[in-house]
Motif scaffolding. Structure first.
Motif, PDB file in Angstrom:
ATOM      1  N   UNK A 188      12.455  -6.339  11.558  1.00 24.53           N
ATOM      2  CA  UNK A 188      13.588  -6.048  10.683  1.00 24.53           C
ATOM      3  C   UNK A 188      13.342  -6.505   9.244  1.00 24.53           C
ATOM      4  N   UNK A 189      12.694  -7.658   9.087  1.00 23.37           N
ATOM      5  CA  UNK A 189      12.417  -8.164   7.745  1.00 23.37           C
ATOM      6  C   UNK A 189      11.512  -7.234   6.970  1.00 23.37           C
ATOM      7  N   UNK A 190      10.495  -6.675   7.637  1.00 23.19           N
ATOM      8  CA  UNK A 190       9.577  -5.746   6.981  1.00 23.19           C
ATOM      9  C   UNK A 190      10.300  -4.453   6.602  1.00 23.19           C
ATOM     10  N   UNK A 191      11.210  -4.016   7.453  1.00 23.41           N
ATOM     11  CA  UNK A 191      11.987  -2.819   7.122  1.00 23.41           C
ATOM     12  C   UNK A 191      12.707  -3.000   5.798  1.00 23.41           C
ATOM     13  N   UNK A 192      13.389  -4.136   5.639  1.00 20.41           N
ATOM     14  CA  UNK A 192      14.173  -4.353   4.429  1.00 20.41           C
ATOM     15  C   UNK A 192      13.289  -4.582   3.208  1.00 20.41           C
ATOM     16  N   UNK A 193      12.182  -5.304   3.346  1.00 19.81           N
ATOM     17  CA  UNK A 193      11.284  -5.510   2.200  1.00 19.81           C
ATOM     18  C   UNK A 193      10.703  -4.179   1.736  1.00 19.81           C
ATOM     19  N   UNK A 194      10.272  -3.376   2.697  1.00 21.58           N
ATOM     20  CA  UNK A 194       9.682  -2.078   2.374  1.00 21.58           C
ATOM     21  C   UNK A 194      10.726  -1.156   1.725  1.00 21.58           C
ATOM     22  N   UNK A 195      11.923  -1.124   2.297  1.00 24.06           N
ATOM     23  CA  UNK A 195      12.995  -0.278   1.755  1.00 24.06           C
ATOM     24  C   UNK A 195      13.373  -0.708   0.344  1.00 24.06           C
ATOM     25  N   UNK A 196      13.490  -2.010   0.131  1.00 25.03           N
ATOM     26  CA  UNK A 196      13.833  -2.515  -1.201  1.00 25.03           C
ATOM     27  C   UNK A 196      12.837  -2.040  -2.243  1.00 25.03           C
ATOM     28  N   UNK A 197      11.543  -2.091  -1.906  1.00 29.11           N
ATOM     29  CA  UNK A 197      10.505  -1.707  -2.860  1.00 29.11           C
ATOM     30  C   UNK A 197      10.537  -0.212  -3.159  1.00 29.11           C
ATOM     31  N   UNK A 198      10.805   0.601  -2.154  1.00 25.78           N
ATOM     32  CA  UNK A 198      10.909   2.040  -2.422  1.00 25.78           C
ATOM     33  C   UNK A 198      12.042   2.305  -3.405  1.00 25.78           C
ATOM     34  N   UNK A 199      13.194   1.713  -3.155  1.00 26.19           N
ATOM     35  CA  UNK A 199      14.329   1.940  -4.055  1.00 26.19           C
ATOM     36  C   UNK A 199      14.054   1.401  -5.458  1.00 26.19           C
ATOM     37  N   UNK A 200      13.360   0.292  -5.554  1.00 26.92           N
ATOM     38  CA  UNK A 200      13.043  -0.260  -6.869  1.00 26.92           C
ATOM     39  C   UNK A 200      12.106   0.651  -7.660  1.00 26.92           C
ATOM     40  N   UNK A 201      11.181   1.303  -6.974  1.00 20.48           N
ATOM     41  CA  UNK A 201      10.107   2.017  -7.667  1.00 20.48           C
ATOM     42  C   UNK A 201      10.276   3.523  -7.766  1.00 20.48           C
ATOM     43  N   UNK A 202      11.089   4.109  -6.891  1.00 18.77           N
ATOM     44  CA  UNK A 202      11.254   5.556  -6.974  1.00 18.77           C
ATOM     45  C   UNK A 202      12.041   5.939  -8.229  1.00 18.77           C
ATOM     46  N   UNK A 203      11.698   7.096  -8.775  1.00 20.09           N
ATOM     47  CA  UNK A 203      12.488   7.661  -9.869  1.00 20.09           C
ATOM     48  C   UNK A 203      13.468   8.704  -9.328  1.00 20.09           C
ATOM     49  N   UNK A 204      13.455   8.888  -8.003  1.00 20.48           N
ATOM     50  CA  UNK A 204      14.442   9.703  -7.268  1.00 20.48           C
ATOM     51  C   UNK A 204      14.265  11.212  -7.434  1.00 20.48           C
ATOM     52  N   UNK A 205      15.194  11.918  -6.793  1.00 19.10           N
ATOM     53  CA  UNK A 205      15.304  13.374  -6.861  1.00 19.10           C
ATOM     54  C   UNK A 205      14.165  14.134  -6.184  1.00 19.10           C
TER      55      UNK A 205
END
Length: 230
Positions: free
Chosen positions: A123-140
């Protein structure tokens, strides 16, 4: 005569405006009732199945259906984290996938990648990985390169080969699709789609969009207040 005609015109305009406002209020009320009815189909929260941030035994869950390429989800993500941290023991955050078709293949593969991170690191890896995607994506839809998903896993300490094998196999697609279908049953049509659930009282209600921290807190306070009253 001219003054009387002007007076009548203004009176008619006020009547029309009043009618429109009443119709809007009725429409909003009907939408809220329909949303609440659909939310009753929410899949029960499970510590074995779900990704939970915060105390798994908290009386309230914020269940979010989200898309990693949604710009509103990107803005919403740190806000929800703050809500959980300032309500320790009272609220937890349940993350479920809802990749929108027009954000694919990026959103879908990112969702699958987070599931691979969870399988390899918990679970911890899920949240760390998810946090980084949201931080770095420019979306869309094209905000985070798919070919960077494996290096990102290695960055948080996961085995790159095992991660790539998991991602390339496509076996996490069913897990992501299950979340999406559950969301549709619960009335989710866009992202972020959120359902607040009080496990003690059974009360729940749905909201939509990247709500502010103050509005999220008001929702939590309302559920806690209703629980106390009951």
């Amino acid at each position: 005569m001219i003054d009387e005609e002007g007076f009548m015109d203004r009176a008619i305009e006020r009547g029309i405006e009043s009618y429109i406002q009443k119709q809007r209020a009725v429409s909003a009320s009907e939408k809220n009732r329909a949303r609440a009815q659909h939310a009753r189909n929410l899949r029960p929260v499970s510590a074995e199945r779900d990704h939970i941030y915060g105390d798994p035994n908290a009386p309230i869950s914020l269940v979010e259906y989200s898309d990693f390429e949604c710009p509103f989800c990107k803005r919403f993500h740190p806000t929800v984290k703050k809500l959980i941290e300032q309500n320790a023991g009272k609220v937890n955050w349940v993350y479920r996938h809802f990749p929108l078709e027009f954000h694919n293949p990026g959103a879908q593969k990112e969702a699958e990648a987070t599931e691979c991170a969870s399988e390899l690191g918990g679970n911890g890896a899920f949240w760390r990985y998810s946090d980084l995607i949201y931080q770095r994506t420019t979306s869309n839809g094209r905000g985070f390169p798919i070919d960077r998903l494996v290096p990102l896993a290695e960055e948080i300490g996961l085995d790159g080969k095992r991660f790539r094998d998991c991602l390339d196999s496509g076996r996490m697609a069913d897990r992501v699709r299950e979340d999406y279908e559950d969301g549709v049953k619960a009335g989710i049509s866009g992202t972020p789609g959120t359902i607040f659930l009080n496990h003690v009282s059974g009360d729940l209600f749905a909201t939509a969009g990247a709500l502010s921290l103050s509005r999220l807190q008001a929702a939590v306070d309302r559920l806690l207040s209703d629980q106390t009253a009951k």
